[in-house]
Design a protein around this motif. Structure first.
Motif, PDB file in Angstrom:
ATOM      1  N   LYS A 157      -4.009  28.310 -43.720  1.00 48.11           N
ATOM      2  CA  LYS A 157      -5.428  27.984 -43.742  1.00 48.11           C
ATOM      3  C   LYS A 157      -5.567  26.486 -43.925  1.00 48.11           C
ATOM      4  O   LYS A 157      -4.967  25.897 -44.825  1.00 48.11           O
ATOM      5  CB  LYS A 157      -6.140  28.725 -44.884  1.00 48.11           C
ATOM      6  CG  LYS A 157      -7.639  28.468 -44.953  1.00 48.11           C
ATOM      7  CD  LYS A 157      -8.274  29.287 -46.057  1.00 48.11           C
ATOM      8  CE  LYS A 157      -9.786  29.083 -46.096  1.00 48.11           C
ATOM      9  NZ  LYS A 157     -10.426  29.920 -47.138  1.00 48.11           N
ATOM     10  N   ILE A 158      -6.352  25.858 -43.060  1.00 46.00           N
ATOM     11  CA  ILE A 158      -6.577  24.416 -43.115  1.00 46.00           C
ATOM     12  C   ILE A 158      -7.932  24.159 -43.754  1.00 46.00           C
ATOM     13  O   ILE A 158      -8.945  24.771 -43.383  1.00 46.00           O
ATOM     14  CB  ILE A 158      -6.543  23.792 -41.702  1.00 46.00           C
ATOM     15  CG1 ILE A 158      -5.168  23.987 -41.076  1.00 46.00           C
ATOM     16  CG2 ILE A 158      -6.917  22.319 -41.750  1.00 46.00           C
ATOM     17  CD1 ILE A 158      -5.115  23.611 -39.613  1.00 46.00           C
ATOM     18  N   VAL A 159      -7.955  23.268 -44.710  1.00 43.85           N
ATOM     19  CA  VAL A 159      -9.207  22.789 -45.293  1.00 43.85           C
ATOM     20  C   VAL A 159      -9.348  21.323 -44.898  1.00 43.85           C
ATOM     21  O   VAL A 159      -8.461  20.511 -45.188  1.00 43.85           O
ATOM     22  CB  VAL A 159      -9.218  22.926 -46.830  1.00 43.85           C
ATOM     23  CG1 VAL A 159     -10.520  22.385 -47.407  1.00 43.85           C
ATOM     24  CG2 VAL A 159      -9.024  24.388 -47.231  1.00 43.85           C
ATOM     25  N   ALA A 160     -10.437  20.980 -44.196  1.00 38.43           N
ATOM     26  CA  ALA A 160     -10.652  19.614 -43.709  1.00 38.43           C
ATOM     27  C   ALA A 160     -11.889  19.009 -44.365  1.00 38.43           C
ATOM     28  O   ALA A 160     -12.847  19.713 -44.677  1.00 38.43           O
ATOM     29  CB  ALA A 160     -10.805  19.602 -42.192  1.00 38.43           C
ATOM     30  N   ARG A 161     -11.854  17.692 -44.564  1.00 37.82           N
ATOM     31  CA  ARG A 161     -13.004  17.025 -45.176  1.00 37.82           C
ATOM     32  C   ARG A 161     -14.107  16.790 -44.159  1.00 37.82           C
ATOM     33  O   ARG A 161     -15.290  16.853 -44.475  1.00 37.82           O
ATOM     34  CB  ARG A 161     -12.575  15.702 -45.808  1.00 37.82           C
ATOM     35  CG  ARG A 161     -13.620  15.077 -46.706  1.00 37.82           C
ATOM     36  CD  ARG A 161     -13.007  14.034 -47.623  1.00 37.82           C
ATOM     37  NE  ARG A 161     -12.343  12.976 -46.880  1.00 37.82           N
ATOM     38  CZ  ARG A 161     -12.964  11.877 -46.419  1.00 37.82           C
ATOM     39  NH1 ARG A 161     -14.249  11.718 -46.637  1.00 37.82           N
ATOM     40  NH2 ARG A 161     -12.302  10.959 -45.772  1.00 37.82           N
ATOM     41  N   GLN A 162     -13.719  16.508 -42.900  1.00 42.53           N
ATOM     42  CA  GLN A 162     -14.698  16.281 -41.843  1.00 42.53           C
ATOM     43  C   GLN A 162     -14.221  16.927 -40.560  1.00 42.53           C
ATOM     44  O   GLN A 162     -13.020  17.019 -40.296  1.00 42.53           O
ATOM     45  CB  GLN A 162     -14.935  14.778 -41.613  1.00 42.53           C
ATOM     46  CG  GLN A 162     -15.613  14.076 -42.772  1.00 42.53           C
ATOM     47  CD  GLN A 162     -15.619  12.566 -42.608  1.00 42.53           C
ATOM     48  OE1 GLN A 162     -14.869  12.012 -41.818  1.00 42.53           O
ATOM     49  NE2 GLN A 162     -16.465  11.890 -43.374  1.00 42.53           N
ATOM     50  N   CYS A 163     -15.181  17.367 -39.751  1.00 40.53           N
ATOM     51  CA  CYS A 163     -14.891  17.934 -38.437  1.00 40.53           C
ATOM     52  C   CYS A 163     -15.659  17.122 -37.397  1.00 40.53           C
ATOM     53  O   CYS A 163     -16.890  17.019 -37.473  1.00 40.53           O
ATOM     54  CB  CYS A 163     -15.307  19.402 -38.394  1.00 40.53           C
ATOM     55  SG  CYS A 163     -15.222  20.155 -36.747  1.00 40.53           S
ATOM     56  N   VAL A 164     -14.933  16.525 -36.438  1.00 37.06           N
ATOM     57  CA  VAL A 164     -15.547  15.714 -35.386  1.00 37.06           C
ATOM     58  C   VAL A 164     -15.474  16.486 -34.078  1.00 37.06           C
ATOM     59  O   VAL A 164     -14.383  16.826 -33.611  1.00 37.06           O
ATOM     60  CB  VAL A 164     -14.836  14.350 -35.252  1.00 37.06           C
ATOM     61  CG1 VAL A 164     -15.424  13.556 -34.087  1.00 37.06           C
ATOM     62  CG2 VAL A 164     -14.952  13.566 -36.547  1.00 37.06           C
ATOM     63  N   ILE A 165     -16.634  16.774 -33.501  1.00 41.52           N
ATOM     64  CA  ILE A 165     -16.718  17.530 -32.252  1.00 41.52           C
ATOM     65  C   ILE A 165     -16.992  16.569 -31.103  1.00 41.52           C
ATOM     66  O   ILE A 165     -17.911  15.750 -31.173  1.00 41.52           O
ATOM     67  CB  ILE A 165     -17.837  18.587 -32.332  1.00 41.52           C
ATOM     68  CG1 ILE A 165     -17.499  19.613 -33.424  1.00 41.52           C
ATOM     69  CG2 ILE A 165     -18.025  19.296 -30.993  1.00 41.52           C
ATOM     70  CD1 ILE A 165     -18.553  20.692 -33.598  1.00 41.52           C
ATOM     71  N   GLY A 166     -16.155  16.642 -30.042  1.00 39.02           N
ATOM     72  CA  GLY A 166     -16.408  15.835 -28.862  1.00 39.02           C
ATOM     73  C   GLY A 166     -15.283  14.922 -28.450  1.00 39.02           C
ATOM     74  O   GLY A 166     -15.318  14.327 -27.369  1.00 39.02           O
ATOM     75  N   THR A 167     -14.243  14.772 -29.281  1.00 37.70           N
ATOM     76  CA  THR A 167     -13.145  13.879 -28.932  1.00 37.70           C
ATOM     77  C   THR A 167     -11.899  14.229 -29.732  1.00 37.70           C
ATOM     78  O   THR A 167     -11.979  14.895 -30.759  1.00 37.70           O
ATOM     79  CB  THR A 167     -13.533  12.408 -29.205  1.00 37.70           C
ATOM     80  OG1 THR A 167     -12.524  11.545 -28.669  1.00 37.70           O
ATOM     81  CG2 THR A 167     -13.662  12.149 -30.700  1.00 37.70           C
ATOM     82  N   HIS A 168     -10.756  13.769 -29.242  1.00 36.87           N
ATOM     83  CA  HIS A 168      -9.507  13.825 -29.993  1.00 36.87           C
ATOM     84  C   HIS A 168      -9.235  12.421 -30.536  1.00 36.87           C
ATOM     85  O   HIS A 168      -8.865  11.511 -29.802  1.00 36.87           O
ATOM     86  CB  HIS A 168      -8.352  14.287 -29.096  1.00 36.87           C
ATOM     87  CG  HIS A 168      -8.412  15.744 -28.790  1.00 36.87           C
ATOM     88  ND1 HIS A 168      -7.941  16.288 -27.612  1.00 36.87           N
ATOM     89  CD2 HIS A 168      -8.911  16.796 -29.504  1.00 36.87           C
ATOM     90  CE1 HIS A 168      -8.134  17.600 -27.613  1.00 36.87           C
ATOM     91  NE2 HIS A 168      -8.714  17.925 -28.759  1.00 36.87           N
TER      92      HIS A 168
END
Length: 467
Positions: free
Chosen positions: A90-101
């Protein structure tokens, strides 16, 4: 998608420097943040570990939408099936950016942020009936207000699709009141803009409302190492807010930009940003301790933080009134210093005595009350009683902040808290340059302020016996 509504997306996930792609489910919740449930660890070589950290993890959801997860923690889990052990993570991320790598050299600029209630805060061209199927009214501000603060180009505007339905008593998510910021130079850190000028403007709205306000949408442009631009949308937890539900616009703002000239707006925003940057923590505490705050607030907690914040404001922004003339104090201090031993105890006493000429808490509170406009000052029965009650309550609560009483003292503290909140907010309005007449008008016509100061006669007339 918005930052106030949860969502789930199926996709493939991998580390930027690896080809191995793992299926998993992306989940966003406004309170708990971003997680990805994977059917196996991202990297087989790390399957034996319990925890793995990654700065960036890439993904694809809905077949083609690029995802970048930032500041990730991967927790490895193991399940025994029959005689085999299967690993999942399970990954816990602080931010999720949609639209680019994203990569380590990505830069960000052209930020566009939408906040609920900002339309009402900004509208200055009147209200007209909505058209089409939307029942209610529309705000329309064609030309945004544009100006610079420390080299950052800021644009505040409202689009033409912000209907408010009186039948549903709710504001539509279609409202397009936005804050746009082009920073002096592109940033590599999204937090820099989240906690920078934008947060100052967001807090200005929250101060006017009297409670924290979640972000609806956070968009930007990401530029990679080759100079290619991609539009992105950013998601992160807003767990500091007790609720993420959109409510009907609040009609009792302390102040707004309605009917103000563009120059007035620029001046007020510049004044606010300077004030907020110098008192960031104090102002945040005041907003979260306000009587209009969401959630259940214990009066002794709100009171304790408010009175400490008010003293900090007066120390930072008020005039310094010494307990005695400085030359007289220096003479007395020298005499005492000469007889103190030259050891650890003597050094400790010198430090304490060196600050003794600063105003005491009662002096600071008295200075704040002297700065109150007429509509408040004329309702204070006895200033000394009010100051004494506030000081005694602070002393009492310092010793029992974790204990909840159920007697009449709770009501007394709650009344003091409401009055203290109203006085603190009024004091800040004065520090922002509002005239006494303007502040008097706010107090007379805003139900939040009238409610906050409802008990001022009682708490300034009846001395408390508890200390």
């Amino acid at each position: 998608m918005s930052m106030i509504e949860p969502f789930q997306k199926n996709g493939q996930w991998w580390l930027p420097d690896q080809d191995n792609k793992v299926p998993g489910i992306l989940t966003f919740d406004p309170m708990s943040g971003i997680t990805v449930s994977l059917f196996q660890p991202l990297s087989v070589e790390f399957a034996r570990l319990d925890v793995r950290q990654s700065q960036i993890i890439h993904g694809i959801v809905d077949g083609s939408i690029k995802i970048s997860l930032l500041d990730c923690l991967e927790v490895i889990g193991k399940t025994r099936l029959a005689r085999e052990i299967h690993s999942s993570s399970k990954i816990v991320a602080r931010q999720c950016v949609i639209g680019t790598h994203l990569c380590s050299s990505s830069r960000f600029n052209n930020f566009r942020l939408a906040i609920h209630n900002y339309a009402q805060f900004m509208c200055r061209t009147g209200i007209h009936p909505a058209t089409g199927h939307d029942a209610g009214f529309m705000w329309d501000r064609v030309e945004p207000i544009e100006f610079e603060v420390d080299g950052d180009k800021i644009s505040l505007g409202i689009g033409a699709q912000a209907p408010f339905s009186f039948f549903e008593l709710s504001a539509s998510i279609k409202e397009s009141a936005t804050i746009s910021i082009i920073t002096k130079r592109p940033t590599v850190d999204l937090d820099e803009i989240i906690l920078g000028v934008f947060h100052s403007l967001k807090t200005m709205l929250e101060f006017s409302l009297g409670y924290p306000e979640p972000i609806i949408q956070f968009q930007a442009v990401a530029t990679d190492a080759y100079g290619r631009d991609e539009d992105i949308e950013v998601f992160f937890s807003q767990s500091v807010h007790a609720t993420q539900k959109i409510r009907n616009p609040h009609h009792d703002m302390l102040f707004s930009f309605c009917k103000r000239s563009d120059e007035d707006v620029r001046n007020l925003i510049t004044t606010w940003i300077n004030f907020y940057n110098n008192n960031r923590l104090t102002v945040d505490v005041i907003i979260n301790s306000g009587v209009k705050g969401f959630g259940d607030k214990r009066p002794e907690q709100s009171f304790f933080f408010l009175i400490s914040s008010l003293e900090a404001l007066q120390r930072n922004c008020g005039s310094l009134k010494l307990s005695m003339p400085d030359d007289q104090f220096q003479e007395i201090k020298t005499l005492i210093f000469n007889v103190l031993p030259k050891n650890e105890f003597g050094d400790h006493m010198r430090k304490r005595i060196g600050n003794m000429n600063e105003p005491s808490l009662p002096q600071r509170l008295g200075d704040v009350l002297d700065a109150m406009p007429q509509h408040i000052s004329e309702r204070i029965i006895n200033k000394k009683v009010l100051v004494s009650n506030l000081v005694k309550a602070r002393t009492l609560l310092a010793h029992q902040i974790d204990r909840m009483e159920t007697n009449n003292n709770v009501l007394h503290i709650w009344h003091l808290t409401e009055v203290l909140w109203g006085i603190t907010v009024t004091y800040i309005l004065g520090l922002l340059g509002f005239t006494s007449e303007e502040v008097d008008g706010i107090i007379k016509n805003k139900i939040t302020m009238l409610n906050a100061l409802h008990w001022i006669e009682e708490v300034s007339n009846n001395p408390t016996t508890k200390s």
